[in-house]
Scaffold this active site. Structure first.
Site, PDB file in Angstrom:
ATOM      1  N   LYS A  76       0.752  -1.180  -0.191  1.00 24.34           N
ATOM      2  CA  LYS A  76       0.457  -0.327   0.672  1.00 24.34           C
ATOM      3  C   LYS A  76       1.090   0.937  -0.022  1.00 24.34           C
ATOM      4  CE  LYS A  76      -3.676  -2.571   2.442  1.00 24.34           C
ATOM      5  NZ  LYS A  76      -4.944  -1.826   3.329  1.00 24.34           N
ATOM      6  N   TYR A 133     -12.173  -1.463  -4.366  1.00 21.73           N
ATOM      7  CA  TYR A 133     -12.569  -1.916  -2.635  1.00 21.73           C
ATOM      8  C   TYR A 133     -14.222  -1.964  -2.366  1.00 21.73           C
ATOM      9  CZ  TYR A 133      -7.970  -2.248  -0.102  1.00 21.73           C
ATOM     10  OH  TYR A 133      -7.070  -2.646   0.642  1.00 21.73           O
ATOM     11  N   PHE A 148     -15.810   3.561   7.234  1.00 20.22           N
ATOM     12  CA  PHE A 148     -13.718   3.924   6.924  1.00 20.22           C
ATOM     13  C   PHE A 148     -13.859   4.011   5.460  1.00 20.22           C
ATOM     14  CE2 PHE A 148     -13.580  -1.036   7.580  1.00 20.22           C
ATOM     15  CZ  PHE A 148     -13.541  -1.513   6.565  1.00 20.22           C
ATOM     16  N   ASN A 208      -1.684   0.061   6.978  1.00 20.25           N
ATOM     17  CA  ASN A 208      -1.331  -1.398   7.435  1.00 20.25           C
ATOM     18  C   ASN A 208      -0.683  -2.151   6.673  1.00 20.25           C
ATOM     19  OD1 ASN A 208      -3.874  -2.001   5.734  1.00 20.25           O
ATOM     20  ND2 ASN A 208      -4.162  -3.469   7.528  1.00 20.25           N
ATOM     21  N   HIS A 248      -1.707  -5.046   1.566  1.00 20.36           N
ATOM     22  CA  HIS A 248      -3.429  -6.647   1.261  1.00 20.36           C
ATOM     23  C   HIS A 248      -3.235  -7.439   0.529  1.00 20.36           C
ATOM     24  CE1 HIS A 248      -6.955  -6.409  -0.940  1.00 20.36           C
ATOM     25  NE2 HIS A 248      -6.526  -6.780  -1.490  1.00 20.36           N
ATOM     26  N   GLU A 284      -9.484  -9.728  -8.008  1.00 17.75           N
ATOM     27  CA  GLU A 284      -8.441  -8.248  -7.860  1.00 17.75           C
ATOM     28  C   GLU A 284      -6.787  -9.121  -9.196  1.00 17.75           C
ATOM     29  OE1 GLU A 284      -7.390  -9.049  -3.851  1.00 17.75           O
ATOM     30  OE2 GLU A 284      -9.491  -8.830  -3.088  1.00 17.75           O
TER      31      GLU A 284
END
Ligand code: IDP
Ligand code: MG
Length: 138
Positions: free
Chosen positions: A9, A49, A57, A112, A115, A126
């Site tokens: 990310k 997403y 969020f 974080n 992914h 994906e």
């Protein structure tokens, strides 16, 4: 054999963690069979997403995901999805096991670092979202 999509990310790229993440991936025995760097538009992040569009969020997550370049990879191996999920650690780094990528490098539940796909169905969606068949080595 199974395939999964990995993303380093924007926080992982800007904090110069690409090498550290790839080192852990290679040590895990998973094979990298596709890789590129790109900078998503907001629409591309929202499309990626889409499953989370009702979550509180979603706006913040998609803002973050288009805030800078990411590295996207396809990983292959037996049980690649769960092996890579284990290597990433829990979504919230505070709950992630010792030695996992998120435990070592994440700074926030959102930021974080990585992914990973969570099922064969999401992996197929994906991988197809970012790569065509010519970009995946056999
Ligand atoms: P995962 O990445 O471990 O599969 P998901 O539940 O699919 O976790 O959530 C996708 C991403 O959304 C997470 O990796 C994280 O960046 C962000 N996220 C998840 N839960 C929260 C939250 O409660 N607050 C803020 N961001 C979150
Ligand atoms: Mg997920």
């Amino acid at each position: 054999m199974q395939r999964t999509l990995s993303i380093i990310k924007p926080d992982g790229v800007s904090r110069k963690l690409i090498g550290k993440v790839i080192k852990k991936l290679e040590k895990s025995g998973l094979k990298i069979i596709a890789m590129k760097m790109l900078h998503m538009t907001r629409a591309q992040a929202e499309g990626f997403y889409a499953v989370h569009k009702e979550r509180p969020f979603f706006a913040s997550l998609t803002d973050f995901m288009c805030s800078g370049p990411v590295v996207v990879m396809v990983l292959e191996g037996e049980n690649a999805i769960s092996i890579y999920r284990d290597l990433m650690g829990a979504t919230n780094f505070k709950n992630a096991a010792e030695g996992t990528i998120r435990r070592e490098y994440a700074t926030d539940i959102e930021k974080n670092v990585v992914h990973g796909s969570d099922s064969p169905e999401s992996a197929a969606f994906e991988i197809g979202y970012f790569f065509n068949s010519f970009e995946i080595v056999k």
